[in-house]
Design a protein around this motif. Structure first.
Motif, PDB file in Angstrom:
ATOM      1  N   ALA A  36      -5.494  13.397  10.252  1.00  0.00           N
ATOM      2  CA  ALA A  36      -5.246  12.179  10.178  1.00  0.00           C
ATOM      3  C   ALA A  36      -5.658  10.870  10.459  1.00  0.00           C
ATOM      4  CB  ALA A  36      -4.021  11.323  10.496  1.00  0.00           C
ATOM      5  N   ALA A  37      -6.684  11.637  12.089  1.00  0.00           N
ATOM      6  CA  ALA A  37      -7.582  10.415  12.765  1.00  0.00           C
ATOM      7  C   ALA A  37      -8.685  10.470  11.882  1.00  0.00           C
ATOM      8  CB  ALA A  37      -7.638  11.622  14.468  1.00  0.00           C
ATOM      9  N   VAL A  38      -9.309  11.682  11.855  1.00  0.00           N
ATOM     10  CA  VAL A  38     -10.549  11.989  10.514  1.00  0.00           C
ATOM     11  C   VAL A  38     -10.916  10.947   9.820  1.00  0.00           C
ATOM     12  CG1 VAL A  38     -12.151  13.361   9.673  1.00  0.00           C
ATOM     13  CG2 VAL A  38     -11.389  14.416  11.585  1.00  0.00           C
ATOM     14  N   GLY A  39      -9.359  11.240   8.945  1.00  0.00           N
ATOM     15  CA  GLY A  39      -9.259   9.920   8.237  1.00  0.00           C
ATOM     16  C   GLY A  39      -9.814   8.510   8.116  1.00  0.00           C
ATOM     17  N   PHE A  40      -8.775   8.224   9.153  1.00  0.00           N
ATOM     18  CA  PHE A  40      -8.451   6.923   9.876  1.00  0.00           C
ATOM     19  C   PHE A  40     -10.231   6.841   9.820  1.00  0.00           C
ATOM     20  CE2 PHE A  40      -8.032   3.473  12.027  1.00  0.00           C
ATOM     21  CZ  PHE A  40      -7.150   2.384  11.694  1.00  0.00           C
ATOM     22  N   SER A  41     -10.862   7.698  10.827  1.00  0.00           N
ATOM     23  CA  SER A  41     -12.299   7.158  11.511  1.00  0.00           C
ATOM     24  C   SER A  41     -13.333   6.941  10.265  1.00  0.00           C
ATOM     25  CB  SER A  41     -12.513   8.002  12.397  1.00  0.00           C
ATOM     26  OG  SER A  41     -14.255   8.331  12.240  1.00  0.00           O
ATOM     27  N   LEU A  42     -13.040   7.805   8.868  1.00  0.00           N
ATOM     28  CA  LEU A  42     -13.856   7.489   8.096  1.00  0.00           C
ATOM     29  C   LEU A  42     -13.828   6.845   7.071  1.00  0.00           C
ATOM     30  CD1 LEU A  42     -14.797  11.390   7.812  1.00  0.00           C
ATOM     31  CD2 LEU A  42     -16.362   9.687   8.474  1.00  0.00           C
ATOM     32  N   PHE A  43     -12.014   6.462   6.480  1.00  0.00           N
ATOM     33  CA  PHE A  43     -11.940   5.854   5.822  1.00  0.00           C
ATOM     34  C   PHE A  43     -11.060   4.536   5.758  1.00  0.00           C
ATOM     35  CE2 PHE A  43     -11.910   9.890   4.258  1.00  0.00           C
ATOM     36  CZ  PHE A  43     -13.175   9.648   3.268  1.00  0.00           C
ATOM     37  N   ALA A  44     -10.732   3.879   6.801  1.00  0.00           N
ATOM     38  CA  ALA A  44      -9.744   2.657   7.209  1.00  0.00           C
ATOM     39  C   ALA A  44     -10.230   1.568   7.078  1.00  0.00           C
ATOM     40  CB  ALA A  44      -8.759   3.309   8.512  1.00  0.00           C
ATOM     41  N   ASP A  45      -9.935   0.685   6.307  1.00  0.00           N
ATOM     42  CA  ASP A  45     -10.374  -0.608   5.804  1.00  0.00           C
ATOM     43  C   ASP A  45     -10.009  -2.033   5.660  1.00  0.00           C
ATOM     44  OD1 ASP A  45      -9.888   0.001   3.456  1.00  0.00           O
ATOM     45  OD2 ASP A  45     -11.732  -0.158   2.703  1.00  0.00           O
ATOM     46  N   GLY A  46      -8.476  -1.622   6.640  1.00  0.00           N
ATOM     47  CA  GLY A  46      -7.792  -3.077   5.807  1.00  0.00           C
ATOM     48  C   GLY A  46      -6.032  -1.755   6.308  1.00  0.00           C
ATOM     49  N   PHE A  47      -5.603  -3.057   5.451  1.00  0.00           N
ATOM     50  CA  PHE A  47      -3.885  -2.983   5.869  1.00  0.00           C
ATOM     51  C   PHE A  47      -3.374  -0.996   5.097  1.00  0.00           C
ATOM     52  CE2 PHE A  47       0.374  -2.999   4.432  1.00  0.00           C
ATOM     53  CZ  PHE A  47       1.173  -3.368   5.919  1.00  0.00           C
ATOM     54  N   TRP A  48      -3.170  -1.289   4.337  1.00  0.00           N
ATOM     55  CA  TRP A  48      -3.430  -0.068   3.054  1.00  0.00           C
ATOM     56  C   TRP A  48      -3.313   1.290   3.549  1.00  0.00           C
ATOM     57  CZ3 TRP A  48       1.333  -0.631   1.146  1.00  0.00           C
ATOM     58  CH2 TRP A  48       1.771  -2.239   1.086  1.00  0.00           C
ATOM     59  N   SER A  49      -5.251   0.963   4.056  1.00  0.00           N
ATOM     60  CA  SER A  49      -5.756   2.402   3.757  1.00  0.00           C
ATOM     61  C   SER A  49      -5.109   3.074   5.232  1.00  0.00           C
ATOM     62  CB  SER A  49      -6.871   2.454   4.303  1.00  0.00           C
ATOM     63  OG  SER A  49      -7.292   0.673   4.670  1.00  0.00           O
ATOM     64  N   ALA A  50      -5.316   1.996   5.650  1.00  0.00           N
ATOM     65  CA  ALA A  50      -5.201   2.508   7.536  1.00  0.00           C
ATOM     66  C   ALA A  50      -3.680   2.641   7.217  1.00  0.00           C
ATOM     67  CB  ALA A  50      -4.909   0.769   9.037  1.00  0.00           C
ATOM     68  N   LEU A  51      -2.140   2.048   7.183  1.00  0.00           N
ATOM     69  CA  LEU A  51      -0.607   2.582   7.101  1.00  0.00           C
ATOM     70  C   LEU A  51      -0.980   3.182   6.724  1.00  0.00           C
ATOM     71  CD1 LEU A  51       1.766   0.822   7.260  1.00  0.00           C
ATOM     72  CD2 LEU A  51       1.529   0.345   5.065  1.00  0.00           C
ATOM     73  N   THR A  52      -1.573   3.458   5.771  1.00  0.00           N
ATOM     74  CA  THR A  52      -1.808   5.484   5.019  1.00  0.00           C
ATOM     75  C   THR A  52      -2.259   6.319   6.446  1.00  0.00           C
ATOM     76  OG1 THR A  52      -2.372   4.204   3.188  1.00  0.00           O
ATOM     77  CG2 THR A  52      -2.279   6.691   3.443  1.00  0.00           C
ATOM     78  N   PHE A  53      -3.215   6.335   6.508  1.00  0.00           N
ATOM     79  CA  PHE A  53      -3.832   7.667   7.714  1.00  0.00           C
ATOM     80  C   PHE A  53      -2.832   7.567   9.280  1.00  0.00           C
ATOM     81  CE2 PHE A  53      -7.215   7.290   5.353  1.00  0.00           C
ATOM     82  CZ  PHE A  53      -7.426   8.047   5.111  1.00  0.00           C
ATOM     83  N   ARG A  54      -1.848   6.394   9.691  1.00  0.00           N
ATOM     84  CA  ARG A  54      -1.290   6.112  10.206  1.00  0.00           C
ATOM     85  C   ARG A  54       0.397   6.730  10.079  1.00  0.00           C
ATOM     86  NH1 ARG A  54      -2.445   6.344  15.260  1.00  0.00           N
ATOM     87  NH2 ARG A  54      -1.506   5.005  16.089  1.00  0.00           N
ATOM     88  N   VAL A  55       0.584   6.496   9.104  1.00  0.00           N
ATOM     89  CA  VAL A  55       2.593   7.747   8.422  1.00  0.00           C
ATOM     90  C   VAL A  55       1.772   9.197   8.975  1.00  0.00           C
ATOM     91  CG1 VAL A  55       3.441   8.239   6.654  1.00  0.00           C
ATOM     92  CG2 VAL A  55       2.964   5.605   6.899  1.00  0.00           C
ATOM     93  N   LEU A  56       0.639   9.669   7.679  1.00  0.00           N
ATOM     94  CA  LEU A  56       0.079  10.875   8.227  1.00  0.00           C
ATOM     95  C   LEU A  56       0.404  11.584   9.757  1.00  0.00           C
ATOM     96  CD1 LEU A  56      -2.866  11.376   5.230  1.00  0.00           C
ATOM     97  CD2 LEU A  56      -0.446  11.979   5.220  1.00  0.00           C
ATOM     98  N   ALA A  57      -0.391  10.034  10.468  1.00  0.00           N
ATOM     99  CA  ALA A  57      -0.324  10.633  11.577  1.00  0.00           C
ATOM    100  C   ALA A  57       1.178  10.717  12.277  1.00  0.00           C
ATOM    101  CB  ALA A  57      -1.468   9.620  12.511  1.00  0.00           C
TER     102      ALA A  57
END
Length: 413
Positions: free
Chosen positions: A83-104
């Motif tokens: 989840a941390a790697v995903g946030f680092s590489l792909f988070a760019d706004g509300f929905w992407s950040a929300l997705t990876f934080r839910v996984l975390a």
């Protein structure tokens, strides 16, 4: 592995898996500016992390009544890294950040309480509540580590590098349970599913709901988590607003993320000390007094945001101490009042209600900010913290109004 080495190893693993837990709140002002988030949206990203933990914890933690928690813990640590790697590489706004934080958040559910189960299934020393207090207090040390690591690395290398570092920490933590010997879970005296493996048996929390001694601690823990995670999610933003009001003065002699790091260390000491006080003066009495004092502090601290920065920092650290004094005592109360064979199910409900409230608290806090001026005035911050105080008063009521008809014989908790 036994005794002190067991406790130290599992506490260290907990701290490492928590490196990313408060990475988003630590950098919240940056994300609000970069992604143009509203306070409510920022609250959702912070809150749904803990809501995901709450919803996934019951089946995950209840499974520790059936299988060795080591397997669950390793899987959770690996998911935290992913989840941390995903946030680092792909988070760019509300929905992407929300997705990876839910996984975390799901990853936290597979490490925090299963890690406690790793400890209690293997610890054979005297005063088990003391071992529990060290583990639960390490959550605050993990909080401090998370704020410090992400704050420092983001300043030097950017927030994407900071999140990548938290993934590396989780991978290291995944190795620790592999060094522990196996431990068979304690089984309930009555198997409601016939074969001991049915899904309904794992998820059956009805006996826990009937155990009002444990339930009173669980409900109070939810109140505690609402307050604690609202504070941790918004502390850096609160202090940053205070600094902004005093621009041009030597106000920021200590950065808000550094204060958040110190608050984690204060919280760890408070949690351990609070459990010791509970052993001496009575758990329920101590928790009730602390919750009343904490609610009173919450009612006032927000209105002080325009005061000198040094004063606000001192008040924030003092408030952190009050919030955290009852943390270990609440979890120890749930563990020690759990009925035979229901420790995993009790901890599952403990996590569900506690982190469910932890998920709601930051969202409500952000919503109150938006509804009262967007957090642009002292009164807006005051009202947001006042909403936390209102919830905080419910904890002592739960401790003493829930009947204790099924408390274990001789329970003095």
């Amino acid at each position: 592995m036994h005794g002190r080495l067991l406790i130290l190893s599992l506490c260290a693993a907990e701290v490492l898996t928590m490196a990313g837990v408060f990475a988003f709140p630590a950098l919240l002002p940056n994300f609000v500016d970069e992604w143009r988030l509203s306070n409510t949206e920022a609250g959702w990203i912070s809150g749904l992390y803990f809501a995901a933990h709450a919803l996934s914890a019951p089946p995950i933690v209840a499974l520790t009544d059936r299988i060795d928690a080591r397997r669950i813990y390793v899987a959770g640590a690996l998911l935290a890294a992913l989840a941390a790697v995903g946030f680092s590489l792909f988070a760019d706004g509300f929905w992407s950040a929300l997705t990876f934080r839910v996984l975390a958040g799901i990853a936290l559910a597979a490490t925090y309480m299963p890690g406690l189960r790793l400890l209690v299934d293997r610890y054979r020393g005297e005063t088990p509540s003391r071992a529990i207090s060290f583990y639960t207090a390490s959550f605050s040390l993990g909080t401090a580590f998370s704020f410090f690591l992400t704050g420092q690395l983001a300043t030097e290398f950017g927030w994407r590098a900071a999140f990548a570092a938290t993934a590396a920490a989780a991978l290291i933590a995944a190795v620790v349970p592999l060094a522990l010997g196996p431990a068979l879970p304690e089984h309930a005296p009555v198997d409601r599913t016939g074969d001991g493996r049915g899904v309904l048996g794992v998820l059956d929390i009805r006996p826990v709901l009937a155990n009002r001694a444990a339930l009173s601690y669980i409900v109070s823990y939810g109140v505690h988590c609402w307050e604690l995670f609202a504070l941790r999610s918004w502390l850096v933003a609160f202090l940053s607003f205070c600094v902004g009001l005093q621009a041009g003065t030597p106000a920021a002699w200590i950065a808000p993320t550094t204060v958040a790091t110190l608050s984690g260390l204060v919280a760890m000491a408070a949690s351990i000390g609070g459990n010791e006080l509970a052993l001496s003066f009575g758990r329920r009495r101590l928790i009730a007094l602390v919750m009343v004092a904490s609610a009173a502090a919450a009612a006032g601290i927000g209105f002080t945001v325009s005061s000198p920065y040094a004063l606000v920092v001192g008040l924030a650290l003092a408030y952190t101490l009050l919030v955290q004094l009852d943390s270990a005592a609440l979890t120890a109360g749930s563990v020690e009042t759990a009925l035979p064979g229901q420790r995993g199910a009790t901890l599952a409900l403990h996590s569900l209600f506690g982190f469910g409230c932890a998920g709601i608290g930051p969202v409500v806090f952000g919503r109150v900010l938006d509804a009262s001026g967007g957090g642009g005035t002292a009164s807006s911050w005051g009202l947001a913290f006042l909403s936390v105080a209102v919830v905080g008063t419910l904890g002592p009521l739960a401790l003493f109004l829930l009947p204790l008809r099924l408390a274990p014989p001789g329970d003095k908790n």
